[in-house]
Design an enzyme around this catalytic site. Structure first.
Site, PDB file in Angstrom:
ATOM      1  N   LYS A   1       2.129 -53.599   8.726  1.00 46.89           N
ATOM      2  CA  LYS A   1       1.396 -53.212   9.945  1.00 46.89           C
ATOM      3  C   LYS A   1       0.031 -53.903   9.992  1.00 46.89           C
ATOM      4  O   LYS A   1      -0.330 -54.495  11.002  1.00 46.89           O
ATOM      5  CB  LYS A   1       1.185 -51.684   9.994  1.00 46.89           C
ATOM      6  CG  LYS A   1       2.458 -50.870   9.946  1.00 46.89           C
ATOM      7  CD  LYS A   1       2.179 -49.374  10.028  1.00 46.89           C
ATOM      8  CE  LYS A   1       1.458 -48.791   8.823  1.00 46.89           C
ATOM      9  NZ  LYS A   1       2.233 -48.829   7.575  1.00 46.89           N
TER      10      LYS A   1
ATOM     11  N   ARG B   1       1.300 -40.358  12.859  1.00 44.94           N
ATOM     12  CA  ARG B   1       2.263 -40.242  11.750  1.00 44.94           C
ATOM     13  C   ARG B   1       2.989 -38.917  11.742  1.00 44.94           C
ATOM     14  O   ARG B   1       3.786 -38.656  10.850  1.00 44.94           O
ATOM     15  CB  ARG B   1       1.535 -40.335  10.415  1.00 44.94           C
ATOM     16  CG  ARG B   1       1.115 -41.707  10.096  1.00 44.94           C
ATOM     17  CD  ARG B   1       0.656 -41.703   8.663  1.00 44.94           C
ATOM     18  NE  ARG B   1      -0.238 -42.794   8.520  1.00 44.94           N
ATOM     19  CZ  ARG B   1      -0.172 -43.693   7.557  1.00 44.94           C
ATOM     20  NH1 ARG B   1       0.693 -43.582   6.610  1.00 44.94           N
ATOM     21  NH2 ARG B   1      -1.007 -44.681   7.530  1.00 44.94           N
TER      22      ARG B   1
ATOM     23  N   ARG C   1      -0.018 -56.021  -3.488  1.00 43.44           N
ATOM     24  CA  ARG C   1      -1.031 -56.258  -2.439  1.00 43.44           C
ATOM     25  C   ARG C   1      -2.421 -56.416  -3.060  1.00 43.44           C
ATOM     26  O   ARG C   1      -2.807 -55.702  -3.977  1.00 43.44           O
ATOM     27  CB  ARG C   1      -1.049 -55.096  -1.455  1.00 43.44           C
ATOM     28  CG  ARG C   1      -2.231 -55.181  -0.489  1.00 43.44           C
ATOM     29  CD  ARG C   1      -2.112 -54.263   0.686  1.00 43.44           C
ATOM     30  NE  ARG C   1      -1.636 -52.950   0.333  1.00 43.44           N
ATOM     31  CZ  ARG C   1      -1.172 -52.073   1.218  1.00 43.44           C
ATOM     32  NH1 ARG C   1      -1.125 -52.380   2.495  1.00 43.44           N
ATOM     33  NH2 ARG C   1      -0.769 -50.893   0.820  1.00 43.44           N
TER      34      ARG C   1
ATOM     35  N   ARG D   1      -5.784 -51.476  -3.874  1.00 45.85           N
ATOM     36  CA  ARG D   1      -6.036 -50.135  -3.354  1.00 45.85           C
ATOM     37  C   ARG D   1      -5.641 -49.083  -4.381  1.00 45.85           C
ATOM     38  O   ARG D   1      -4.638 -49.239  -5.070  1.00 45.85           O
ATOM     39  CB  ARG D   1      -5.213 -49.932  -2.075  1.00 45.85           C
ATOM     40  CG  ARG D   1      -6.036 -50.047  -0.821  1.00 45.85           C
ATOM     41  CD  ARG D   1      -5.218 -50.133   0.418  1.00 45.85           C
ATOM     42  NE  ARG D   1      -4.299 -49.029   0.627  1.00 45.85           N
ATOM     43  CZ  ARG D   1      -3.526 -48.887   1.702  1.00 45.85           C
ATOM     44  NH1 ARG D   1      -3.596 -49.806   2.673  1.00 45.85           N
ATOM     45  NH2 ARG D   1      -2.709 -47.881   1.832  1.00 45.85           N
TER      46      ARG D   1
ATOM     47  N   ARG E   1       4.154 -41.555  -0.776  1.00 44.86           N
ATOM     48  CA  ARG E   1       3.886 -42.067   0.574  1.00 44.86           C
ATOM     49  C   ARG E   1       5.192 -42.337   1.309  1.00 44.86           C
ATOM     50  O   ARG E   1       5.312 -42.054   2.497  1.00 44.86           O
ATOM     51  CB  ARG E   1       3.036 -43.346   0.496  1.00 44.86           C
ATOM     52  CG  ARG E   1       1.587 -43.068   0.071  1.00 44.86           C
ATOM     53  CD  ARG E   1       0.883 -44.301  -0.463  1.00 44.86           C
ATOM     54  NE  ARG E   1       0.792 -45.380   0.500  1.00 44.86           N
ATOM     55  CZ  ARG E   1       0.490 -46.642   0.179  1.00 44.86           C
ATOM     56  NH1 ARG E   1       0.270 -46.962  -1.092  1.00 44.86           N
ATOM     57  NH2 ARG E   1       0.404 -47.559   1.114  1.00 44.86           N
TER      58      ARG E   1
HETATM   59  P1  AP5 Z   1       0.314 -54.627   4.842  1.00 40.98           P
HETATM   60  O1  AP5 Z   1       0.249 -55.440   6.070  1.00 40.98           O
HETATM   61  O2  AP5 Z   1      -0.940 -54.318   4.136  1.00 40.98           O
HETATM   62  O3  AP5 Z   1       1.200 -53.304   5.112  1.00 40.98           O
HETATM   63  P2  AP5 Z   1       0.887 -51.966   5.918  1.00 40.98           P
HETATM   64  O4  AP5 Z   1       2.091 -51.658   6.730  1.00 40.98           O
HETATM   65  O5  AP5 Z   1      -0.426 -52.064   6.608  1.00 40.98           O
HETATM   66  O6  AP5 Z   1       0.867 -50.964   4.713  1.00 40.98           O
HETATM   67  P3  AP5 Z   1      -0.160 -49.801   4.313  1.00 40.98           P
HETATM   68  O7  AP5 Z   1       0.081 -49.515   2.876  1.00 40.98           O
HETATM   69  O8  AP5 Z   1      -1.533 -50.130   4.764  1.00 40.98           O
HETATM   70  O9  AP5 Z   1       0.407 -48.637   5.142  1.00 40.98           O
HETATM   71  P4  AP5 Z   1       0.170 -47.168   4.885  1.00 40.98           P
HETATM   72  O10 AP5 Z   1       0.713 -46.654   6.136  1.00 40.98           O
HETATM   73  O11 AP5 Z   1       0.749 -46.595   3.666  1.00 40.98           O
HETATM   74  O12 AP5 Z   1      -1.398 -47.085   4.580  1.00 40.98           O
HETATM   75  P5  AP5 Z   1      -2.639 -46.696   5.482  1.00 40.98           P
HETATM   76  O13 AP5 Z   1      -3.784 -47.478   5.035  1.00 40.98           O
HETATM   77  O14 AP5 Z   1      -2.251 -46.702   6.891  1.00 40.98           O
HETATM   78  O15 AP5 Z   1       1.344 -55.374   3.836  1.00 40.98           O
HETATM   79  C1  AP5 Z   1       1.648 -54.841   2.561  1.00 40.98           C
HETATM   80  C2  AP5 Z   1       1.814 -56.000   1.551  1.00 40.98           C
HETATM   81  O16 AP5 Z   1       2.986 -56.753   1.881  1.00 40.98           O
HETATM   82  C3  AP5 Z   1       0.657 -57.008   1.557  1.00 40.98           C
HETATM   83  O17 AP5 Z   1       0.422 -57.450   0.257  1.00 40.98           O
HETATM   84  C4  AP5 Z   1       1.163 -58.147   2.447  1.00 40.98           C
HETATM   85  O18 AP5 Z   1       0.591 -59.393   2.105  1.00 40.98           O
HETATM   86  C5  AP5 Z   1       2.665 -58.119   2.175  1.00 40.98           C
HETATM   87  N1  AP5 Z   1       3.461 -58.496   3.339  1.00 40.98           N
HETATM   88  C6  AP5 Z   1       3.218 -58.209   4.653  1.00 40.98           C
HETATM   89  N2  AP5 Z   1       4.185 -58.715   5.442  1.00 40.98           N
HETATM   90  C7  AP5 Z   1       5.076 -59.318   4.616  1.00 40.98           C
HETATM   91  C8  AP5 Z   1       6.301 -60.033   4.836  1.00 40.98           C
HETATM   92  N3  AP5 Z   1       6.796 -60.214   6.073  1.00 40.98           N
HETATM   93  N4  AP5 Z   1       6.962 -60.518   3.753  1.00 40.98           N
HETATM   94  C9  AP5 Z   1       6.457 -60.345   2.498  1.00 40.98           C
HETATM   95  N5  AP5 Z   1       5.303 -59.696   2.224  1.00 40.98           N
HETATM   96  C10 AP5 Z   1       4.619 -59.173   3.279  1.00 40.98           C
HETATM   97  O19 AP5 Z   1      -2.841 -45.164   5.040  1.00 40.98           O
HETATM   98  C11 AP5 Z   1      -3.292 -44.846   3.745  1.00 40.98           C
HETATM   99  C12 AP5 Z   1      -3.433 -43.339   3.609  1.00 40.98           C
HETATM  100  O20 AP5 Z   1      -4.410 -42.860   4.558  1.00 40.98           O
HETATM  101  C13 AP5 Z   1      -2.191 -42.510   3.906  1.00 40.98           C
HETATM  102  O21 AP5 Z   1      -1.347 -42.401   2.761  1.00 40.98           O
HETATM  103  C14 AP5 Z   1      -2.813 -41.158   4.284  1.00 40.98           C
HETATM  104  O22 AP5 Z   1      -3.257 -40.453   3.153  1.00 40.98           O
HETATM  105  C15 AP5 Z   1      -4.039 -41.587   5.079  1.00 40.98           C
HETATM  106  N6  AP5 Z   1      -3.723 -41.760   6.512  1.00 40.98           N
HETATM  107  C16 AP5 Z   1      -3.756 -42.925   7.232  1.00 40.98           C
HETATM  108  N7  AP5 Z   1      -3.394 -42.706   8.504  1.00 40.98           N
HETATM  109  C17 AP5 Z   1      -3.126 -41.379   8.617  1.00 40.98           C
HETATM  110  C18 AP5 Z   1      -2.679 -40.554   9.676  1.00 40.98           C
HETATM  111  N8  AP5 Z   1      -2.422 -41.058  10.913  1.00 40.98           N
HETATM  112  N9  AP5 Z   1      -2.504 -39.219   9.429  1.00 40.98           N
HETATM  113  C19 AP5 Z   1      -2.755 -38.703   8.206  1.00 40.98           C
HETATM  114  N10 AP5 Z   1      -3.161 -39.443   7.149  1.00 40.98           N
HETATM  115  C20 AP5 Z   1      -3.340 -40.769   7.342  1.00 40.98           C
HETATM  116 MG    MG Z   2      -2.288 -51.082   6.400  1.00 46.08          MG
END
Ligand code: AP5
Ligand code: MG
Ligand code: ZN
Length: 216
Positions: free
Chosen positions: A13, A88, A127, A160, A171
């Site tokens: 994402k 979410r 990552r 992270r 997660r």
């Molecule tokens: P990346 O692009 O970083 O993936 P992402 O989908 O952004 O993954 P996140 O881990 O950020 O998602 P998340 O939803 O768990 O975390 P968030 O920060 O939102 O890519 C991942 C890796 O893969 C990278 O190394 C990249 O280079 C590689 N990659 C990308 N595309 C690729 C491809 N096509 N092929 C190969 N490799 C690839 O949330 C974190 C925490 O915050 C949650 O756990 C929760 O506690 C809290 N939180 C956030 N939002 C909410 C909400 N709405 N409600 C409640 N709690 C929340």
């Molecule tokens: Mg992200």
């Protein structure tokens, strides 16, 4: 364009939202990034969020909805935005509809990057993120030219706190139970597209552009 980027943890994402920001000149709104900034600043919100994030659990809906409501009212969202990682839960999705209604806006499209769960742990563990500019890398799939150094700004790369196998398993299970059901919610609204996220990063970007440019 009011866009929503969906996908499991590690699906890509953030990586893809950055490409859409460059092309469409609208801001990315990542609740995860907002919580991490609050943790770094040591605010009350940060303290509350950190415990949830470290456990791989969701931050409570009322807190999360509140920060998104404030963010969407800012002037830079006037021409659109890309929500990344929000909503979410069903309660968050319903709150979003209400917030947008109040602002006289509607979601244009929901883009779900689909990656099977067996690939996601490797993506998260490999990552690396730039401390300085936030650029995202992967040790195997998107490696920086020099290990642990950002290509764009020479900043130091870090991992992270929640990118470990134990937290990642939590997660993923939270995603399955609370977030995956939103797919049906947005399918019913007729604004849902699914993109195969197992392709290389540039191919995924090209497919996203195709969906969005096809809507114009
Ligand atoms: P990346 O692009 O970083 O993936 P992402 O989908 O952004 O993954 P996140 O881990 O950020 O998602 P998340 O939803 O768990 O975390 P968030 O920060 O939102 O890519 C991942 C890796 O893969 C990278 O190394 C990249 O280079 C590689 N990659 C990308 N595309 C690729 C491809 N096509 N092929 C190969 N490799 C690839 O949330 C974190 C925490 O915050 C949650 O756990 C929760 O506690 C809290 N939180 C956030 N939002 C909410 C909400 N709405 N409600 C409640 N709690 C929340
Ligand atoms: Mg992200
Ligand atoms: Zn950088």
């Amino acid at each position: 364009m009011q866009l929503l980027m969906m996908g499991a943890p590690g699906a890509g994402k953030g990586t893809q939202a950055a490409k859409l920001v460059d092309k469409y000149k609208i801001p990315q709104i990542s609740t995860g990034d907002m919580f991490r900034a609050a943790v770094k600043d040591g605010t009350e919100l940060g303290k509350r969020a950190k415990a949830c994030m470290d456990a791989g659990q969701l931050v409570p809906d009322d807190v999360t909805i509140g920060i998104v409501r404030e963010r969407l009212a800012k002037a830079d969202c006037a021409n659109g935005f890309i929500l990344d990682g929000f909503p979410r839960t069903l309660a968050q999705a319903e709150a979003l509809t209400k917030i947008l209604d109040e602002l006289g806006k509607k979601l244009t499209q929901v883009l779900n990057i689909h990656v099977p769960s067996e690939d996601l742990i490797e993506r998260a563990i490999g990552r690396r993120i730039c401390k300085n500019c936030g650029a995202t890398y992967h040790v195997k799939f998107n490696a920086p030219k020099v290990a642990d150094v950002c290509d764009a700004c020479n900043g130091e790369l870090f991992q992270r706190a929640d990118d470990n196998e134990t937290t990642m398993k939590n997660r993923l299970s939270v995603y399955e139970n609370s977030t995956r059901p939103l797919i049906d919610y947005y399918k019913a609204e007729g604004i849902y597209s699914e993109i195969d996220g197992r392709q290389p990063i540039d191919k995924v970007t090209a497919e996203l552009f195709k969906v969005l440019d096809g809507m114009k």
